[in-house]
Write an enzyme that holds these catalytic residues in place. Structure first.
Site, short mmCIF file in Angstrom:
data_model
loop_
_atom_site.label_atom_id
_atom_site.label_comp_id
_atom_site.label_asym_id
_atom_site.label_seq_id
_atom_site.Cartn_x
_atom_site.Cartn_y
_atom_site.Cartn_z
N GLN A 111 0.83 -1.20 0.00
CA GLN A 111 0.00 0.00 0.00
C GLN A 111 0.87 1.25 0.00
O GLN A 111 2.09 1.19 0.21
CB GLN A 111 -0.95 -0.02 1.20
CG GLN A 111 -1.87 -1.23 1.18
CD GLN A 111 -3.00 -1.14 2.19
OE1 GLN A 111 -3.54 -0.08 2.45
NE2 GLN A 111 -3.37 -2.30 2.74
N LYS A 146 1.80 7.54 6.54
CA LYS A 146 0.69 6.71 6.06
C LYS A 146 -0.56 7.58 6.08
O LYS A 146 -0.93 8.13 7.12
CB LYS A 146 0.52 5.47 6.94
CG LYS A 146 1.65 4.46 6.78
CD LYS A 146 1.36 3.13 7.45
CE LYS A 146 2.49 2.16 7.20
NZ LYS A 146 2.24 0.82 7.81
N GLU A 162 -4.71 -0.22 5.33
CA GLU A 162 -3.89 0.24 6.44
C GLU A 162 -4.47 1.55 6.96
O GLU A 162 -4.91 2.39 6.16
CB GLU A 162 -2.43 0.43 6.01
CG GLU A 162 -1.72 -0.88 5.71
CD GLU A 162 -0.23 -0.69 5.50
OE1 GLU A 162 0.20 0.46 5.36
OE2 GLU A 162 0.50 -1.70 5.48
N ALA A 165 5.62 8.33 11.35
CA ALA A 165 6.39 7.51 12.27
C ALA A 165 7.88 7.75 12.04
O ALA A 165 8.34 7.80 10.90
CB ALA A 165 6.06 6.03 12.06
N MET A 212 11.58 7.30 11.37
CA MET A 212 12.33 6.26 10.66
C MET A 212 13.46 5.74 11.55
O MET A 212 14.09 6.50 12.30
CB MET A 212 12.92 6.83 9.37
CG MET A 212 11.90 7.27 8.35
SD MET A 212 11.22 5.93 7.39
CE MET A 212 12.56 5.65 6.23
N LEU A 213 13.74 4.46 11.45
CA LEU A 213 14.87 3.86 12.16
C LEU A 213 16.16 4.22 11.41
O LEU A 213 16.12 4.65 10.26
CB LEU A 213 14.69 2.35 12.23
CG LEU A 213 13.52 1.88 13.11
CD1 LEU A 213 13.34 0.37 12.97
CD2 LEU A 213 13.74 2.25 14.56
N ASP A 225 -1.94 -9.42 10.75
CA ASP A 225 -1.01 -9.32 9.62
C ASP A 225 0.45 -9.29 10.08
O ASP A 225 1.23 -8.45 9.64
CB ASP A 225 -1.34 -8.06 8.81
CG ASP A 225 -0.56 -8.01 7.51
OD1 ASP A 225 -0.38 -9.06 6.89
OD2 ASP A 225 -0.13 -6.90 7.11
N GLU A 264 11.46 -8.02 12.70
CA GLU A 264 12.86 -7.67 12.48
C GLU A 264 13.60 -7.47 13.80
O GLU A 264 12.99 -7.18 14.83
CB GLU A 264 12.96 -6.38 11.65
CG GLU A 264 12.39 -6.49 10.25
CD GLU A 264 12.56 -5.22 9.45
OE1 GLU A 264 13.53 -4.46 9.71
OE2 GLU A 264 11.71 -4.95 8.58
N ASP A 276 5.07 -1.87 11.26
CA ASP A 276 3.94 -2.04 10.32
C ASP A 276 2.68 -2.53 11.04
O ASP A 276 2.31 -3.70 10.98
CB ASP A 276 4.32 -3.03 9.21
CG ASP A 276 5.40 -2.47 8.29
OD1 ASP A 276 5.48 -1.24 8.16
OD2 ASP A 276 6.18 -3.27 7.74
#
Length: 519
Positions: free
Chosen positions: A192, A208, A229, A312, A314-315, A381, A386, A401
């Protein structure tokens, strides 16, 4: 005779007067002794420690839970005399403030060079300082000079993404919700539409967009892999993860984004730029390019230009901190007709327990922590997860996610809890947190409502409806009842239920000793 009667009446009256006086004198003495005793409400520390004693008791059962959260119970506030909200009271509880050992140098994900300029690179296109008119940031070991996103990255350790009550969270949320956006490109991969937004200080966030109304439930005829989502699900998942004491989801906030000035006019992504159009009612829309739901029929539209979205953090870029992707043993088949192995074999966990990395360490209880989070928010889902490769198998799981969470409030999905049901294993600390959140003074729905009220989009509308909040309480009862059934099953087989609990909390006496302030 008349004189005798009169004299007798006077005697009776005098006796009654003396008795009344004596009674009043006795009451006065008793009242004074009562008023001299202290009547202060118990302090928050005393209340917390009393709660702690009850929570550490291993004989706590689902019947006790039902007494606390049964329907029709009187609403209770935070601990007496605390003057705190339920969220503040929860985060000040000893369970959330247990002493932790110092973090060794090798347990930090990233390090900053002591001299020179350190700038994080990215696979996305960066905008240079000269292009945006901002001075370069000289970053060194002094955290005061670091932008909030870098402080977040430098605070990631082997055990968590950020510490409890991290003072950087407020600055980070402010950046995500207000800082100028200088670049917007579509993130590659995924099913998506998602955008990567860049800020002048080189920070990046994952956007998102809003695709459906908050109160709109997922269509019951849709399969879990066909669901939209939701932007509010990403935000609520971050708050729930923090309330549970996990701190394994990157910070996420809501923001009203101008589709024209903050996406269309500044994007360097030509494929994305070609998908903008104006709807028949003059709303600006776009749909990008992705595997599913990227078409004019599923376009994202502003009102007319303002678009609700989650951003969100980011890492760190994989070039700096490599992440390893693991297939979940309880991954669903993603088929309309085929069942997964774990859906057909009730003893499936026995196989998982003998398979690396689940055969040693904390990986199994880490995965069950994630299972509990997913069940509470109805997320089916979770096919992969990780970890940071630097830490090997001895580290936490990233809960990324979460956009398909909070789709249905009227139906619970018991299959999400299968890992807990089959393995009958749970961290002691996780169980204590769940029990605490089942008590009226710390009720999960109440602390979530309080926590979400601090998000910028709360001014538009609550992030979760009351029906979703009530579902959290209902599902929490189910989790605790599942643990109780596991303990009963273990007792019937082995005479004790201790094998269900993974001990990661010291015993009660040691815990109380650490959390009781010195007098």
């Amino acid at each position: 005779m008349r004189w005798y009667t009169r004299r007798r009446s006077r005697t009776v009256c005098l006796s009654l007067a003396i008795a009344s006086l004596s009674l009043h004198l006795l009451l006065a003495i008793l009242s004074r002794s009562v008023y001299q005793n202290p009547c202060d409400a118990p302090s928050p520390r005393q209340t917390h420690l009393h709660t702690l004693r009850a929570l550490v008791d291993t004989n706590y059962t689902s019947r006790m839970l039902d007494n606390h959260v049964g329907h029709g119970r009187k609403e209770e506030g935070p601990p007496m005399g605390s003057g705190m909200s339920k969220l503040e009271a929860l985060f000040s509880h000893p369970l959330y403030n247990m002493p932790t050992p110092p973090i060794h140098e090798d347990d930090w994900l990233l390090k900053v060079k002591p001299k020179g300029k350190a700038r994080e690179t990215s696979t996305q296109m960066w905008v240079s300082d000269s292009d945006i008119g901002d001075d370069s940031a000289h970053w060194n070991r002094s955290s005061d000079s670091h932008p909030p996103w870098l402080r977040f990255h430098l605070g990631i350790s082997r055990w968590q993404l950020y510490p409890h009550l991290d003072p950087n969270m407020a600055s980070l949320a402010h950046q995500l919700s207000t800082h100028r956006i200088v670049s917007a490109v579509q993130k590659s991969g995924g099913t998506q539409l998602k955008l990567v937004m860049s800020f002048p200080n080189y920070g990046q966030a994952m956007l998102k967009p809003m695709k459906q109304e908050r109160d709109e439930e997922t269509n019951f005829n849709l399969y879990y892999f066909s669901d939209f989502e939701r932007h509010n699900a990403e935000i609520a998942a971050f708050h729930l993860d923090r309330v549970l004491g996990y701190r394994r989801i990157p910070p996420a906030v809501g923001r009203l984004v101008d589709v024209v000035t903050e996406i269309k006019d500044i994007t360097t992504d030509h494929k994305l730029a070609r998908t903008f159009f104006t709807s028949p009612v003059n709303n600006v829309c776009f749909y990008g390019q992705c595997s599913y739901y990227c078409s004019t029929e599923h376009a994202v539209c502003g009102r007319p230009q303002n678009l609700e979205a989650s951003l969100a953090m980011m890492l760190p870029d994989p070039s700096l901190a490599t992440r390893r992707t693991w297939r979940s043993p309880w991954k669903r088949s993603y088929s309309r007709s085929k069942l997964a192995v774990w859906e057909k074999d009730p003893d499936y966990c026995d196989t998982v327990k003998t398979t690396p990395p689940y055969n040693k360490g904390t990986r199994l209880v880490d995965l069950i922590d994630m299972t509990i989070l997913d069940f509470l928010m109805g997320n089916m889902d979770r096919h992969h997860y990780e970890t940071f490769e630097k830490f090997g198998n001895n580290t936490f799981l990233l809960h990324l996610d979460n956009g398909r969470a909070f789709g249905r409030h009227s139906k619970d999905e018991p299959s999400i809890l299968t890992p807990l049901e089959q393995c009958c294993r749970i961290r002691r600390s996780t169980l204590l947190h769940l029990r605490l959140l089942s008590l009226p003074q710390y009720r999960l729905s109440d602390v979530m409502r309080d926590s979400l009220s601090h998000d910028p989009l709360f001014s538009v509308a609550p992030l979760l409806s009351e029906l979703h909040l009530s579902a959290l309480d209902r599902r929490l009862v189910t989790v605790l009842q599942t643990v109780s059934r596991c303990q009963e099953r273990q007792r019937s087989r082995h005479g004790e239920g201790d094998d269900v609990i993974y001990e990661d909390v010291t015993d009660y006496k040691t815990l109380v000793k650490h959390v009781t302030p010195a007098r």
